[in-house]
Structure formats: C-alpha cells, structure tokens
Design a protein around this motif. Structure first.
Motif, PDB file in Angstrom:
ATOM      1  N   TRP A 133      -5.168  -1.852  -2.999  1.00 49.31           N
ATOM      2  CA  TRP A 133      -4.124  -0.827  -2.997  1.00 49.31           C
ATOM      3  C   TRP A 133      -3.354  -0.861  -4.311  1.00 49.31           C
ATOM      4  CZ3 TRP A 133      -0.068  -0.679   1.590  1.00 49.31           C
ATOM      5  CH2 TRP A 133       0.707   0.472   1.485  1.00 49.31           C
ATOM      6  N   THR A 134      -3.057  -2.064  -4.785  1.00 52.01           N
ATOM      7  CA  THR A 134      -2.304  -2.222  -6.031  1.00 52.01           C
ATOM      8  C   THR A 134      -3.097  -1.706  -7.220  1.00 52.01           C
ATOM      9  OG1 THR A 134      -1.203  -4.179  -5.116  1.00 52.01           O
ATOM     10  CG2 THR A 134      -1.126  -3.887  -7.502  1.00 52.01           C
ATOM     11  N   PHE A 177       8.841  -9.184  -2.282  1.00 49.08           N
ATOM     12  CA  PHE A 177       9.663  -9.616  -1.146  1.00 49.08           C
ATOM     13  C   PHE A 177       8.849 -10.141   0.030  1.00 49.08           C
ATOM     14  CE2 PHE A 177      11.743  -5.973  -3.259  1.00 49.08           C
ATOM     15  CZ  PHE A 177      12.826  -6.651  -3.816  1.00 49.08           C
ATOM     16  N   GLY A 178       7.529 -10.120  -0.069  1.00 50.51           N
ATOM     17  CA  GLY A 178       6.703 -10.620   1.022  1.00 50.51           C
ATOM     18  C   GLY A 178       6.655  -9.706   2.232  1.00 50.51           C
ATOM     19  N   ILE A 179       7.072  -8.452   2.077  1.00 46.72           N
ATOM     20  CA  ILE A 179       7.078  -7.497   3.191  1.00 46.72           C
ATOM     21  C   ILE A 179       5.722  -6.807   3.271  1.00 46.72           C
ATOM     22  CG2 ILE A 179       8.097  -5.360   4.082  1.00 46.72           C
ATOM     23  CD1 ILE A 179      10.715  -6.201   2.749  1.00 46.72           C
ATOM     24  N   ILE A 180       5.071  -6.889   4.424  1.00 53.04           N
ATOM     25  CA  ILE A 180       3.754  -6.284   4.616  1.00 53.04           C
ATOM     26  C   ILE A 180       3.914  -5.043   5.492  1.00 53.04           C
ATOM     27  CG2 ILE A 180       1.417  -6.618   5.497  1.00 53.04           C
ATOM     28  CD1 ILE A 180       1.761  -9.610   5.040  1.00 53.04           C
ATOM     29  N   VAL A 181       3.652  -3.871   4.934  1.00 57.76           N
ATOM     30  CA  VAL A 181       3.828  -2.631   5.702  1.00 57.76           C
ATOM     31  C   VAL A 181       2.567  -2.270   6.476  1.00 57.76           C
ATOM     32  CG1 VAL A 181       5.609  -1.719   4.163  1.00 57.76           C
ATOM     33  CG2 VAL A 181       3.203  -1.209   3.701  1.00 57.76           C
ATOM     34  N   VAL A 182       1.416  -2.818   6.067  1.00 61.48           N
ATOM     35  CA  VAL A 182       0.170  -2.612   6.804  1.00 61.48           C
ATOM     36  C   VAL A 182      -0.422  -3.993   7.072  1.00 61.48           C
ATOM     37  CG1 VAL A 182      -2.103  -1.539   6.863  1.00 61.48           C
ATOM     38  CG2 VAL A 182      -0.235  -0.394   5.659  1.00 61.48           C
ATOM     39  N   GLY A 208       5.242 -18.153  -2.729  1.00 59.59           N
ATOM     40  CA  GLY A 208       4.420 -18.738  -1.682  1.00 59.59           C
ATOM     41  C   GLY A 208       3.986 -17.747  -0.626  1.00 59.59           C
ATOM     42  N   HIS A 209       4.732 -16.629  -0.485  1.00 56.04           N
ATOM     43  CA  HIS A 209       4.374 -15.654   0.549  1.00 56.04           C
ATOM     44  C   HIS A 209       3.018 -14.998   0.279  1.00 56.04           C
ATOM     45  CE1 HIS A 209       6.549 -13.263  -2.553  1.00 56.04           C
ATOM     46  NE2 HIS A 209       5.571 -12.407  -2.335  1.00 56.04           N
ATOM     47  N   VAL A 210       2.563 -15.031  -0.982  1.00 55.87           N
ATOM     48  CA  VAL A 210       1.284 -14.398  -1.313  1.00 55.87           C
ATOM     49  C   VAL A 210       0.142 -15.067  -0.556  1.00 55.87           C
ATOM     50  CG1 VAL A 210      -0.377 -13.978  -3.159  1.00 55.87           C
ATOM     51  CG2 VAL A 210       2.069 -13.603  -3.557  1.00 55.87           C
ATOM     52  N   ASP A 258      -6.430 -12.669   4.941  1.00 58.70           N
ATOM     53  CA  ASP A 258      -7.449 -11.684   4.573  1.00 58.70           C
ATOM     54  C   ASP A 258      -6.820 -10.383   4.072  1.00 58.70           C
ATOM     55  OD1 ASP A 258     -10.181 -10.730   4.444  1.00 58.70           O
ATOM     56  OD2 ASP A 258      -9.675  -9.483   6.169  1.00 58.70           O
ATOM     57  N   GLY A 259      -5.576 -10.120   4.514  1.00 63.52           N
ATOM     58  CA  GLY A 259      -4.906  -8.883   4.118  1.00 63.52           C
ATOM     59  C   GLY A 259      -4.606  -8.797   2.640  1.00 63.52           C
TER      60      GLY A 259
END
Length: 658
Positions: free
Chosen positions: A523-524, A397-402, A508-510, A515-516
């Motif tokens: 993490w994955t 979903f392209g959601i970045i929690v950190v 495309g959100h990837v 740098d994140g």
C-alpha cells in the motif's frame, strides 16, 4: 508447505474471475445487455462480499472503548463503504445503454415543411479573439438552413461587434452580469421572445466549443418527440488536458471526462436520467418558458435544468455523436477550479433546491440520480485522500486501519478488483487504468472535498471563477502551491518506511503487524508511485502551436518552379509539419495547396528528421477555412482508449526531449 497451500488457495477467487472472463467475453460485445448485467452483477456481489468481510473481520473492535485504532479503522471503512455504494449505483446504471444514432437519422426532417427556427447562443466573458474566432467560424459553416447565431458577451467588449459581423453573428450584451451564464442566456432569450422570428429551439455553446457542420441538424432531429425538452451531446476536446499533456500520454490515454460522455451518459439515457452538461446542448424554448427560464439557484445550472425540466414532464436525452469539439482546460489550476465548481454546484442543488430525500415530487430515478451524484462527489475524492493517510498512521503511530493477512486480502479484495478492471475495461474498450485513474482523482481531491463540505454546510450564494481558456502557455510552470502537499505526503510516506529500518528500537510496533506488514508495505509503495506521478503532473509543460490536429493528408508544396506532393502530418492555423520531402532550403517561400482552403503562402521554418516544419501565412479567408477544416469536420478528436505501448513511446519521447 501449509503457507504455500493457503497462498495458492487464496488465489482461487481471482482465477475464477479471470477464467469466467476468458470464457464469456468472446461470446458478446459491450452492447450485449445480458452480458453487461451478468458481469456488473458479479462485480457488485464481489464488492459487497469484500465489504462485509472488511466490516466484520478487519476493523478493531471497540472492547476497550474509542481508541485511536477504533476511530481510524471505522472512519476509513465507513468512507470506503459509502464509496462502494456510489460504485454500486454506477454499476446499476451501466447495465443498460441507449444509442440514438438511428433515431436521429430517421427523423432528420420530422417537421415536414419549414425547418424549426434555432438560435445558437455562444456564451462568453473574457475569452480572447483566438478562442472566439474558432467557434464563430464553425457556426458560420453550419449546414442548418434556419439558424441565427448570437454571441452573448458578459465582458461587454466593443471590438467584438465587428468580429461578430464578419462571421454573420449578432453581438449581444446586458447591463449587469447577474446569475452569470444562466442569467446571460435568460436575458437574451427574453429579448428574442419578443421578436417575430422567436426561436423554437436554443442551442448553447461555451465560447471555446466549435460546432461541427451538422451539429444543429442532427440535434434538432431528436425533438420529433414533443416530450423531449433537451438534447445533450458529448464534449470532445481537440487539445489534451493537463494530465495527458504533462505526462506525455495524450495519444495513448483518454481525457478524464471520456468515460462519462462515452459510457455513463448513454447508460443514464437508457434509464431516463441523462443530464445536461451545459455546452453542446439544445433546449426546447416552450419547455424553457414553462419552467421560467434557466434556473439560477446553482452554479451548475445545467444539471439543475435537467431536473427542473423532468419535474415538468420533459425528458433530457443524449445523442452520442461527436458534433462539437472544444478546448479542455490547459492549465492545472483551471482544471482543478473547474471540477471544484462542478462539485459546489451539485451540493447547492442537493442542499437548497432538490433534496433527494425530501417531498419535492421527483421521480424515483431522478432521486437515485441525485443520490448517485452526491455520493460520487462526497466519497470518491475523500477516499482517495484517506488512502494516502492509512499507511502513515501505521508507520508513525502503529495504528492499523485494515487488520488483515495477505491471504485474506488476496481472497476477498483481489477478486473484486479484478472484476472491476475486467468489466469496466470491457465495457469502455480499455479506459480504466490503475494508478492513472488514481492520479486524475487525487490531483483535485482536496479542492473537491473542500467544495463539497462548503456546499453542504453553507447555504450560499457561493462565489466561483470562470474557467480560463487560452492565454500564454509557452513556458514551463511548476505549480508549487499544488505540488507542495503531494511532496509533503511523499516525503512523510518515504520517511515512514525508512525510520523503522534506521531506528528499529523506537518503532517496535512495526514487528507486531505480522503478515499484515506486507499489505501495508505494498500500500505504501503504491501510494509513493501515485504521489510521484501526481507531482510530475504539477510540472506544466509548454504548449505551442495550438490548436492543431494530427491527421495525415496529401498536399502539394510549391517552391519556385517545383511542385512536390507531400504528407501533412500536423496542421494549425499558422504552421504545419510535412513528411516525405528533402532538398528544400530553410527560409524558402512558397505555397501549400490544402483541400477546402486553397493555396496558402508558406515559409520553410526548419528541417525535421522526416520532412519540414512550415510557417503558414494565410489570408483572413484562408485562416477561417483552416479553422473550419480543423474543427468542423465529422470527426472525433482525441483518443478513446488506453494504449500501453503508445504510453511508453510517449514517455520515451518526453525523456529524450528533456
């Protein structure tokens, strides 16, 4: 060049932590109070430095309202912050440590005249004979002179009367099973208080825990202080738990409870908040009578008993000596159910009996103890679950929690993580291992989270299941219901990495993570490793020839006219493994001379690469002697630290046996 300079400068914090450790740790031992305070204080400061950065710099701002990014980011950081609060309280407790070994030795006969009367209560429900006879043989071998042993049988099994009589114990039953174990003990104690030889102290053992010869004598010594209401001793296990066993690391990685019993309980004792853990404990009868018997408002009556005694002015103290040993849950299902019950009982106490923030007369440290336990159960395991969800939110979903760069993570998180590993492993002599610690938490994370929610939101009473012990464990069992969620998460995580590679136009959100992306990728991969090992734990290996103890002992083998010295490497009630002999015939009959047991009849079962396996045929008296030899010696079963080379050897042996 600038990027390289930034990367190197971001490692300065880690370098400082490691450098301080190399400089300071050789100056003191883990018992050094000033060093514990220094290291744990540094760890706490680094932890909150990291958390302040997380809250102020890495969570999406709510400038556009409550978007999914904002909700996910703040939910994650809130649970992470609460988990750090829990860790901080643990760090505070660990700054001190109490050792009562010398105190017990000094007061070994404090009573002067006749020794106090002690009842030993063995609580049982459905345990099989093999489990019970170990405990009874151990109780029979006790060196305390004024002891009566009672088997409190909530299964009301008639055949157990004769078994108890053979071991000099008394078989007691009651009409109903009201209030489970606490009610069982209260019923017998009420009857005993009417007898002329009513006990001064009551020791409690679960049916699968075997007392060492000196258990009662050593524990009674600490009751020289009239304000001591209860003495708790550690629980040691002569068999590996499911994680140790299924991963082939029983000899190289401590059981999941070892850190608590070896380090947290002595630390809690130093702060006056040691807790009763049920089995392997002893309580003052006059104190128990004053509070109205064992409390029954929680399925974890032991923890509640500690608080109830404390509210009446009686202390719980901890004697960190290996004085009993028991059977850890052998099945993964039983292992998870047990921990879920502990969590549920803790929530019942907080919700229905002793609210740590309520007006109930509790001391400050007891309130802090309750808050610490509440936070442990309600944050540690949910955080382990959401740590698996974080990367999935990004990949799908392209959601970045950190929302952070790699250099930021290196600067803020790695110094804290290094400090945690160095400090806790220095204190515990190497018990804290990345990945394996996460696996032990993850395997029960969902049942514990569910139990915490149910316990806090519903009044009860709540039903629970007794932890099953013994039974047939000779087959490989795949725990599919437990493995399925981990397999699903593993598949989704792996697919999350692959889909952007296969369909870059649809993901495309990837590319927008900058740098994140390296943080999310690491993490994955870490999650994939943890999930893979957790799935391996769900494949339960057979357990044969239990119980047994691996200890080297010299013995004499007699076959025909031959009398041959050999080394006993492994011993059980019906088998042994010996080393150092050759030329014997498989199937031959003879005897083995075991110290404190005698000449036991044997049959040569099969040849090994360094000796033989023997089938033992002991008489009933010799069988009891072997049980006492295995479980009542002044010894500490299991391992107390991690050993990577031994882990690798265990994994290699496991691969070779498949």
């Amino acid at each position: 060049m600038l990027v390289l300079d930034q990367s190197l400068s971001s490692l300065a914090g880690v370098a400082i932590v490691v450098g301080l450790a190399l400089l300071l740790l050789p100056l003191a031992t883990p018992k050094s109070a000033w060093m514990r305070v220094l290291l744990l204080g540094l760890t706490t400061v680094l932890g909150w430095r990291y958390m302040i950065w997380r809250i102020t710099e890495t969570v999406p701002p709510a400038v556009d309202g409550l978007t999914f990014d904002v909700i996910a980011g703040w939910t994650f950081v809130a649970i992470e912050a609460l988990a750090l609060v829990s860790s901080t309280s643990a760090y505070l407790f660990l700054t001190r440590r109490k050792d009562r070994h010398e105190e017990a030795s000094r007061n070994i006969a404090w009573w002067g005249g006749d020794p106090p009367r002690v009842d030993l209560y063995i609580a049982t429900y459905n345990e099989e004979l093999e489990v019970l006879e170990r405990t009874l043989a151990g109780a029979q071998a006790s060196d305390y002179p004024n002891l009566r042993v009672f088997v409190l049988d909530d299964g009301r099994r008639e055949w157990l009367t004769d078994v108890c009589r053979r071991y000099g114990a008394e078989h007691r039953t009651r009409p109903t099973n009201e209030h489970a174990k606490a009610g069982n003990i209260n019923y017998t104690l009420t009857q005993r208080m009417k007898d002329a030889d009513a006990p001064d102290f009551v020791a409690v053992l679960d049916a699968d825990f075997v007392p060492h010869r000196n258990f009662v004598r050593r524990v009674v010594a600490l009751f020289h202080d009239p304000k001591v209401g209860l003495v708790q001793t550690p629980q040691h296990f002569f068999n590996p738990d499911p994680i140790q066993h299924n991963l082939y690391i029983a000899s190289a990685y401590p059981d999941e409870q070892r850190f608590f019993f070896e380090h947290l309980e002595p630390a809690r004792d130093a702060w006056g908040i040691a807790v009763c853990c049920g089995t392997s404990s002893m309580v003052r009868v006059s104190a128990l009578r004053e509070i109205g018997g064992l409390p029954t408002q929680s399925v974890t009556e032991d923890f509640l008993l500690t608080i109830r005694l404390d509210s009446h002015g009686y202390r719980t103290v901890y004697l960190n000596e290996a004085l009993t040993e028991g059977l850890a849950p052998e099945g993964l299902h039983e292992y998870v159910v047990q921990r879920g019950r502990w969590c549920l009982g803790m929530m019942e106490i907080v919700r229905n009996v002793y609210n740590p923030f309520g007006a109930n007369g509790l001391r400050f440290m007891q309130r802090l103890s309750l808050v610490d336990s509440l936070l442990f159960w309600t944050t540690t395991f949910p955080f382990r679950l959401i740590a698996l969800i974080g990367p999935l939110l990004y990949w799908y979903f392209g959601i970045i929690v950190v929302n952070a760069s790699l250099t930021d993570i290196t600067s803020y998180y790695l110094p804290y993580y290094a400090a945690v590993l160095i400090t806790l492993n220095w204190i515990s002599h190497g018990m804290i291992w990345p990945v394996l610690n996460d696996v032990s938490q993850l395997i029960a994370a969902w049942p514990i989270t569910r139990a915490a929610t149910m316990g806090l939101l519903t009044k009860g009473p709540h039903k629970f299941r007794v932890t099953a012990k013994g039974g047939d464990r000779t087959k490989t069992i795949v725990q599919w219901p437990m493995m399925r969620p981990f397999a699903l998460l593993f598949g989704l995580t792996l697919l999350g990495i692959l889909l952007p590679l296969v369909f870059p136009d649809h993901f495309g959100h990837v590319a927008k993570a900058g740098d994140g992306i390296r943080i999310i990728l690491f993490w994955t991969i870490y999650n994939l490793v943890v999930l893979a090992i957790t799935m391996l734990v769900c494949v339960e290996r057979p357990r044969v020839n239990r119980p047994q103890r691996e200890n080297v002992e010299l013995a004499t083998i007699s076959v025909g006219s031959q009398r041959l010295p050999s080394w006993v490497l492994e011993l059980g009630v019906d088998h042994a493994r010996i080393r150092g002999l050759s030329g014997l015939t498989v199937g031959a009959l003879g005897t083995i001379a075991l110290a404190d047991v005698g000449d036991v009849a044997i049959r040569i079962s099969n040849e090994t690469n360094d000796g033989y396996r023997l089938s033992l045929r002991p008489s009933p008296e010799q069988r009891d002697g072997i049980l006492r030899k295995l479980h009542t010696a002044d010894a500490r079963p299991g391992t107390g630290r991690g050993d990577l080379p031994e882990m690798i050897r265990g994994w290699m042996r496991g691969l070779a046996s498949r």
